[in-house]
Design a protein around this motif. Structure first.
Motif, PDB file in Angstrom:
ATOM      1  N   GLU A 138       0.801  -1.224   0.000  1.00 60.04           N
ATOM      2  CA  GLU A 138       0.000   0.000   0.000  1.00 60.04           C
ATOM      3  C   GLU A 138       0.833   1.272   0.000  1.00 60.04           C
ATOM      4  O   GLU A 138       0.461   2.280  -0.571  1.00 60.04           O
ATOM      5  CB  GLU A 138      -0.924   0.022   1.229  1.00 60.04           C
ATOM      6  N   ASN A 139       1.965   1.220   0.685  1.00 60.00           N
ATOM      7  CA  ASN A 139       2.737   2.448   0.915  1.00 60.00           C
ATOM      8  C   ASN A 139       3.728   2.692  -0.230  1.00 60.00           C
ATOM      9  O   ASN A 139       4.829   2.158  -0.258  1.00 60.00           O
ATOM     10  CB  ASN A 139       3.474   2.300   2.256  1.00 60.00           C
ATOM     11  N   ILE A 140       3.282   3.495  -1.202  1.00 58.41           N
ATOM     12  CA  ILE A 140       4.062   3.671  -2.434  1.00 58.41           C
ATOM     13  C   ILE A 140       4.244   5.156  -2.732  1.00 58.41           C
ATOM     14  O   ILE A 140       3.313   5.946  -2.570  1.00 58.41           O
ATOM     15  CB  ILE A 140       3.321   3.022  -3.635  1.00 58.41           C
ATOM     16  N   ALA A 141       5.439   5.533  -3.173  1.00 60.29           N
ATOM     17  CA  ALA A 141       5.674   6.922  -3.587  1.00 60.29           C
ATOM     18  C   ALA A 141       6.493   6.930  -4.879  1.00 60.29           C
ATOM     19  O   ALA A 141       7.230   5.992  -5.165  1.00 60.29           O
ATOM     20  CB  ALA A 141       6.433   7.667  -2.507  1.00 60.29           C
ATOM     21  N   ILE A 142       6.321   8.023  -5.637  1.00 60.74           N
ATOM     22  CA  ILE A 142       7.141   8.225  -6.841  1.00 60.74           C
ATOM     23  C   ILE A 142       8.108   9.364  -6.520  1.00 60.74           C
ATOM     24  O   ILE A 142       7.681  10.446  -6.099  1.00 60.74           O
ATOM     25  CB  ILE A 142       6.257   8.602  -8.054  1.00 60.74           C
ATOM     26  N   LEU A 143       9.393   9.127  -6.690  1.00 62.15           N
ATOM     27  CA  LEU A 143      10.419  10.125  -6.353  1.00 62.15           C
ATOM     28  C   LEU A 143      11.165  10.535  -7.616  1.00 62.15           C
ATOM     29  O   LEU A 143      11.602   9.671  -8.379  1.00 62.15           O
ATOM     30  CB  LEU A 143      11.477   9.496  -5.435  1.00 62.15           C
ATOM     31  N   GLU A 144      11.346  11.828  -7.822  1.00 67.60           N
ATOM     32  CA  GLU A 144      12.170  12.259  -8.957  1.00 67.60           C
ATOM     33  C   GLU A 144      12.599  13.713  -8.785  1.00 67.60           C
ATOM     34  O   GLU A 144      11.943  14.496  -8.083  1.00 67.60           O
ATOM     35  CB  GLU A 144      11.388  12.070 -10.274  1.00 67.60           C
ATOM     36  N   GLY A 145      13.722  14.040  -9.414  1.00 68.86           N
ATOM     37  CA  GLY A 145      14.202  15.419  -9.507  1.00 68.86           C
ATOM     38  C   GLY A 145      14.708  15.628 -10.931  1.00 68.86           C
ATOM     39  O   GLY A 145      15.637  14.945 -11.356  1.00 68.86           O
ATOM     40  N   ALA A 146      14.082  16.539 -11.664  1.00 71.53           N
ATOM     41  CA  ALA A 146      14.473  16.781 -13.067  1.00 71.53           C
ATOM     42  C   ALA A 146      15.881  17.376 -13.135  1.00 71.53           C
ATOM     43  O   ALA A 146      16.450  17.749 -12.106  1.00 71.53           O
ATOM     44  CB  ALA A 146      13.476  17.733 -13.722  1.00 71.53           C
ATOM     45  N   TRP A 147      16.420  17.483 -14.328  1.00 69.95           N
ATOM     46  CA  TRP A 147      17.796  17.978 -14.415  1.00 69.95           C
ATOM     47  C   TRP A 147      17.871  19.467 -14.164  1.00 69.95           C
ATOM     48  O   TRP A 147      16.849  20.161 -14.050  1.00 69.95           O
ATOM     49  CB  TRP A 147      18.498  17.533 -15.691  1.00 69.95           C
TER      50      TRP A 147
END
Ligand code: SF4
Length: 360
Positions: free
Chosen positions: A72-81
């Protein structure tokens, strides 16, 4: 470590991803109750059809698979350039919609607090959020890169460091810090998007229909497979061999399991030489990827307009030229000591084109 690489051919990214995860029995490797982080590649604010960013339907497939198996515990992580907005990339690339649809967290690592991490004496600044998760699913796009030749699983973790650290990575030549970054952050599962990537260019623009997704558990092995796919010997890519030496994983022999070989495209297009064609006009020292990519795009535009042959001076770019005055054309604020320089950090492609036209 598991040396299987699973591969599925086709165009229906969500369906293919779920099939792959089922076939590889991915749930067996994820401890019950894990907090799961998904790391796509959203380097720029361009949709996946440009060949620059991870297909959002793959991430949808991963989320549905995880939910169906009780995670259940889901995250999307990102940092663009550097210079790009992650939030805008989330929006343009379809991730804001996914986050709403599945009630998963969307984390812009540019908002995150950097954490100093020491790996075997090598210091790194890493966005701290990633350490709040137990299991990392790395979802890179298998692309060419104008400086490191390849960008896939290992380099994808650059989205988990602050912009200042991205600049520093370039002053260190990228390979060594990328290897140490992968020692500092463990990737547990890799799902590689190779449906419609740009085989030459991190920024996209020339997508090629490759029509496959691959899955593996070792990011070094996956990158070794990816390098071969683009026509390189994996050990030609320095960060692959460095990562192996650091014990991140193992390059070399893998057991390729094709789930639907009957759907394999008859011929994968080979790596083209677009970038190398333009690289000969450039002297580069520690340039940030975005700066270099913008310059290559500008040279492509000049070429299309029949003006490139008029370029008589070398172009210099990168942090290694700070404070140096040389006879040539400087691109980016790092070269502001040059007599002729296009300032900007990074300078935009269209501005470089106009500047070069005035200095042919
Ligand atoms: S001018 Fe270009 S190479 Fe220099 S710091 Fe800025 S983006 Fe990086």
């Amino acid at each position: 470590m598991n040396n299987n690489i699973y591969i599925i051919y086709g165009k229906d990214a969500k369906y293919m991803t779920k099939q792959l995860l089922e076939y590889a029995d991915a749930k067996r490797y994820i401890p019950l109750g894990s907090k799961i982080a998904i790391k796509p590649n959203l380097v720029v604010e361009k949709p996946y059809t440009s060949g620059a960013t991870t297909n959002p339907h793959i991430v949808e497939g991963i989320i549905e698979y995880l939910r169906e198996n009780g995670f259940e515990n889901i995250a999307i992580l990102e940092g663009a350039w550097l210079g790009a907005s992650t939030k805008r990339a989330f929006e343009v690339c379809g991730y804001t919609e996914i986050a709403k649809k599945y009630s998963v967290k969307l984390i812009d690592t540019k908002d995150d607090k950097p954490l100093k991490v020491n790996v075997d004496g090598f210091e790194l600044n890493i966005c701290s959020k990633v350490y709040e998760y137990d299991f990392l699913i790395n979802v890179p796009l298998l692309k060419g890169h104008c400086q490191t030749q390849l960008t896939c699983a290992l380099k994808n973790l650059k989205g988990l460091i602050p912009d200042s650290e991205k600049r520093r990575f370039h002053t260190l030549g990228l390979h060594k810090p990328i290897a140490y970054l992968n020692k500092a952050i463990k990737t547990h599962l890799v799902v590689v998007d190779s449906i419609m990537p740009d085989p030459d260019f991190e920024e996209g623009g020339n997508p090629v229909e490759k029509d496959f997704i691959a899955l593996g558990f070792d990011p070094v092995l996956i990158d070794s497979f990816a390098a071969e796919h683009l026509g390189y010997n994996p050990y030609e890519i320095e960060y692959i061999s460095l990562s192996e030496k650091l014990g991140v994983g193992k390059a070399g022999e893998y057991n390729l399991i094709e789930i639907n070989p009957e759907k394999k495209p008859t011929e994968f297009s080979k790596r083209s030489s677009i970038v190398s064609r333009y690289a000969k006009y450039i002297e580069e020292k520690d340039a940030c990827s975005v700066c270099y990519a913008n310059l290559i795009s500008s040279l492509m535009r000049l070429d299309e307009q029949g003006l490139l042959k008029k370029l008589s001076k070398k172009l210099y770019i990168g942090q290694g030229y700070r404070g140096k005055a040389m006879d040539g054309i400087g691109i980016g604020s790092c070269t502001k000591a040059f007599d002729v320089c296009k300032q900007g950090c990074p300078p935009k492609s269209n501005e470089i084109v106009e500047f070069l036209k005035q200095n042919l």
